[in-house]
Write a protein that holds these residues in place. Structure first.
Motif, PDB file in Angstrom:
ATOM      1  N   THR A  16      18.150  75.052 -36.023  1.00  0.00           N
ATOM      2  CA  THR A  16      18.155  74.050 -37.090  1.00  0.00           C
ATOM      3  C   THR A  16      19.164  74.361 -38.197  1.00  0.00           C
ATOM      4  O   THR A  16      19.223  73.637 -39.182  1.00  0.00           O
ATOM      5  N   GLY A  17      19.926  75.415 -38.056  1.00  0.00           N
ATOM      6  CA  GLY A  17      20.888  75.782 -39.088  1.00  0.00           C
ATOM      7  C   GLY A  17      22.231  75.090 -38.953  1.00  0.00           C
ATOM      8  O   GLY A  17      23.099  75.243 -39.816  1.00  0.00           O
ATOM      9  N   ASP A  18      22.422  74.325 -37.874  1.00  0.00           N
ATOM     10  CA  ASP A  18      23.676  73.611 -37.637  1.00  0.00           C
ATOM     11  C   ASP A  18      23.380  72.159 -37.296  1.00  0.00           C
ATOM     12  O   ASP A  18      22.360  71.842 -36.689  1.00  0.00           O
ATOM     13  N   MET A  19      24.295  71.272 -37.684  1.00  0.00           N
ATOM     14  CA  MET A  19      24.173  69.858 -37.341  1.00  0.00           C
ATOM     15  C   MET A  19      25.524  69.340 -36.875  1.00  0.00           C
ATOM     16  O   MET A  19      26.552  69.594 -37.515  1.00  0.00           O
ATOM     17  N   THR A  20      25.502  68.625 -35.760  1.00  0.00           N
ATOM     18  CA  THR A  20      26.706  67.995 -35.230  1.00  0.00           C
ATOM     19  C   THR A  20      26.476  66.494 -35.152  1.00  0.00           C
ATOM     20  O   THR A  20      25.479  66.041 -34.587  1.00  0.00           O
ATOM     21  N   VAL A  21      27.395  65.734 -35.740  1.00  0.00           N
ATOM     22  CA  VAL A  21      27.316  64.275 -35.723  1.00  0.00           C
ATOM     23  C   VAL A  21      28.450  63.747 -34.848  1.00  0.00           C
ATOM     24  O   VAL A  21      29.621  64.109 -35.048  1.00  0.00           O
TER      25      VAL A  21
ATOM     26  N   GLY B 298      25.600  59.060 -29.593  1.00  0.00           N
ATOM     27  CA  GLY B 298      25.192  59.197 -28.199  1.00  0.00           C
ATOM     28  C   GLY B 298      26.181  59.966 -27.362  1.00  0.00           C
ATOM     29  O   GLY B 298      25.840  60.440 -26.277  1.00  0.00           O
ATOM     30  N   ALA B 299      27.408  60.114 -27.836  1.00  0.00           N
ATOM     31  CA  ALA B 299      28.414  60.884 -27.106  1.00  0.00           C
ATOM     32  C   ALA B 299      28.131  62.370 -27.279  1.00  0.00           C
ATOM     33  O   ALA B 299      27.479  62.791 -28.230  1.00  0.00           O
ATOM     34  N   THR B 300      28.600  63.173 -26.349  1.00  0.00           N
ATOM     35  CA  THR B 300      28.411  64.624 -26.428  1.00  0.00           C
ATOM     36  C   THR B 300      29.701  65.388 -26.159  1.00  0.00           C
ATOM     37  O   THR B 300      29.691  66.618 -26.138  1.00  0.00           O
ATOM     38  N   GLU B 301      30.816  64.678 -25.967  1.00  0.00           N
ATOM     39  CA  GLU B 301      32.078  65.345 -25.701  1.00  0.00           C
ATOM     40  C   GLU B 301      32.640  65.950 -26.990  1.00  0.00           C
ATOM     41  O   GLU B 301      32.446  65.421 -28.081  1.00  0.00           O
ATOM     42  N   ALA B 302      33.356  67.039 -26.849  1.00  0.00           N
ATOM     43  CA  ALA B 302      33.950  67.698 -28.012  1.00  0.00           C
ATOM     44  C   ALA B 302      34.895  66.761 -28.757  1.00  0.00           C
ATOM     45  O   ALA B 302      34.997  66.811 -29.990  1.00  0.00           O
ATOM     46  N   SER B 303      35.566  65.888 -28.022  1.00  0.00           N
ATOM     47  CA  SER B 303      36.515  64.965 -28.652  1.00  0.00           C
ATOM     48  C   SER B 303      35.822  63.919 -29.514  1.00  0.00           C
ATOM     49  O   SER B 303      36.476  63.254 -30.326  1.00  0.00           O
ATOM     50  N   ALA B 304      34.498  63.765 -29.352  1.00  0.00           N
ATOM     51  CA  ALA B 304      33.743  62.759 -30.112  1.00  0.00           C
ATOM     52  C   ALA B 304      33.034  63.351 -31.322  1.00  0.00           C
ATOM     53  O   ALA B 304      32.308  62.648 -32.025  1.00  0.00           O
ATOM     54  N   ILE B 305      33.235  64.651 -31.580  1.00  0.00           N
ATOM     55  CA  ILE B 305      32.579  65.274 -32.732  1.00  0.00           C
ATOM     56  C   ILE B 305      33.189  64.733 -34.019  1.00  0.00           C
ATOM     57  O   ILE B 305      34.393  64.844 -34.253  1.00  0.00           O
ATOM     58  N   ASP B 306      32.346  64.152 -34.866  1.00  0.00           N
ATOM     59  CA  ASP B 306      32.793  63.582 -36.132  1.00  0.00           C
ATOM     60  C   ASP B 306      32.601  64.578 -37.277  1.00  0.00           C
ATOM     61  O   ASP B 306      33.525  64.831 -38.056  1.00  0.00           O
ATOM     62  N   ILE B 307      31.395  65.144 -37.391  1.00  0.00           N
ATOM     63  CA  ILE B 307      31.057  66.076 -38.458  1.00  0.00           C
ATOM     64  C   ILE B 307      30.344  67.280 -37.870  1.00  0.00           C
ATOM     65  O   ILE B 307      29.458  67.134 -37.009  1.00  0.00           O
TER      66      ILE B 307
ATOM     67  N   ASP C 150      18.032  64.590 -29.985  1.00  0.00           N
ATOM     68  CA  ASP C 150      19.312  64.816 -29.305  1.00  0.00           C
ATOM     69  C   ASP C 150      20.118  65.918 -29.994  1.00  0.00           C
ATOM     70  O   ASP C 150      20.754  66.749 -29.325  1.00  0.00           O
ATOM     71  N   GLN C 151      20.108  65.945 -31.323  1.00  0.00           N
ATOM     72  CA  GLN C 151      20.842  66.984 -32.046  1.00  0.00           C
ATOM     73  C   GLN C 151      20.241  68.360 -31.809  1.00  0.00           C
ATOM     74  O   GLN C 151      20.968  69.345 -31.635  1.00  0.00           O
ATOM     75  N   LEU C 152      18.916  68.442 -31.802  1.00  0.00           N
ATOM     76  CA  LEU C 152      18.265  69.723 -31.540  1.00  0.00           C
ATOM     77  C   LEU C 152      18.558  70.181 -30.110  1.00  0.00           C
ATOM     78  O   LEU C 152      18.847  71.362 -29.864  1.00  0.00           O
ATOM     79  N   ARG C 153      18.517  69.265 -29.169  1.00  0.00           N
ATOM     80  CA  ARG C 153      18.807  69.601 -27.774  1.00  0.00           C
ATOM     81  C   ARG C 153      20.244  70.094 -27.631  1.00  0.00           C
ATOM     82  O   ARG C 153      20.517  71.055 -26.904  1.00  0.00           O
ATOM     83  N   TYR C 154      21.162  69.468 -28.346  1.00  0.00           N
ATOM     84  CA  TYR C 154      22.565  69.884 -28.302  1.00  0.00           C
ATOM     85  C   TYR C 154      22.710  71.291 -28.845  1.00  0.00           C
ATOM     86  O   TYR C 154      23.429  72.126 -28.257  1.00  0.00           O
TER      87      TYR C 154
END
Length: 223
Positions: free
Chosen positions: A57-62, A67-76, A215-219
């Motif tokens: 829970t110390g990190d968040m990826t938006v 719904g995307a999970t590719e590295a190229s789709a990482i916004d924040i 989904d964020q926790l699973r990632y």
């Protein structure tokens, strides 16, 4: 925030194992002091909760699009860091305060942008029972042309001193002097289920982390 209070079905962001919280309470409280004396080593137990960031829970990826999970789709990408704690034990309430920083990077630095990220802080009793939880948010402001932003935040919980204090009979059992030759000299008092349960009930943790979607926790867990 005041603890304890009845949790709801949505108030359980994380579950800690009982042995872990007992170790935190007995060995790594807000303060401790070990003295080698006749009868053993004595440790001063603090009623202050142990402050921690639960795993995952110390990190968040938006992602963008959602719904995307590719590295190229990482916004924040954001992280909670530099956690500093203080605890007031005077009075009927034990007040635990966690100050921390949130740092984030973004994919597109072109325009000024504000990002709001949710985080939780919770009081957890006996390693697994969430007795109070609050969800707040931090705002990060990216300057034009900047890939990075940071901000600070604070979270506080209040715990009843009466609930966090060991019963007198349990305290006497844990601190009783034991001499070589005594029948129970080598027996750990915590091997008694009654004593162990009493210590667990009086042990609290103050947890801080991002309020993640499933989904964020699973990632975070699988990446």
């Amino acid at each position: 925030m005041t603890a304890p209070s009845p949790p709801t079905a949505k108030e359980n962001p994380v579950k800690l194992r009982l042995p872990s919280i007992l170790a935190l309470a007995l060995l790594a409280g807000c303060s401790r002091q070990g003295n080698i004396e006749e009868g053993g080593i004595y440790t001063i137990r603090s009623a202050c909760p142990q402050v921690a960031i639960p795993a995952g829970t110390g990190d968040m990826t938006v992602f963008d699009p959602a719904g995307a999970t590719e590295a190229s789709a990482i916004d924040i990408e954001a992280a909670i860091t530099n956690v500093r704690t203080s605890c007031q034990e005077s009075g009927d309430q034990i007040i635990s305060t966690a100050n921390f920083e949130v740092v984030a990077t973004r994919r597109d630095p072109t325009q000024a942008r504000q990002v709001v990220l949710p985080f939780f802080d919770a009081a957890v009793q006996a390693g697994e029972k969430v007795v109070a939880k609050r969800v707040s948010a931090v705002s990060l402001n990216f300057a034009p042309g900047s890939l990075r932003a940071s901000t600070s935040a604070q979270a506080t919980v209040r715990i009843s001193r009466a609930v966090a204090t060991l019963p007198e009979d349990v305290r006497k059992t844990l601190t009783r002097r034991r001499k070589v030759g005594d029948v129970d000299a080598a027996i750990d008092p915590l091997s008694d289920p009654t004593i162990r349960a009493a210590v667990a009930r009086a042990s609290f943790a103050h947890l801080v982390g991002f309020q993640l979607t499933d989904d964020q926790l699973r990632y975070n867990v699988t990446r």
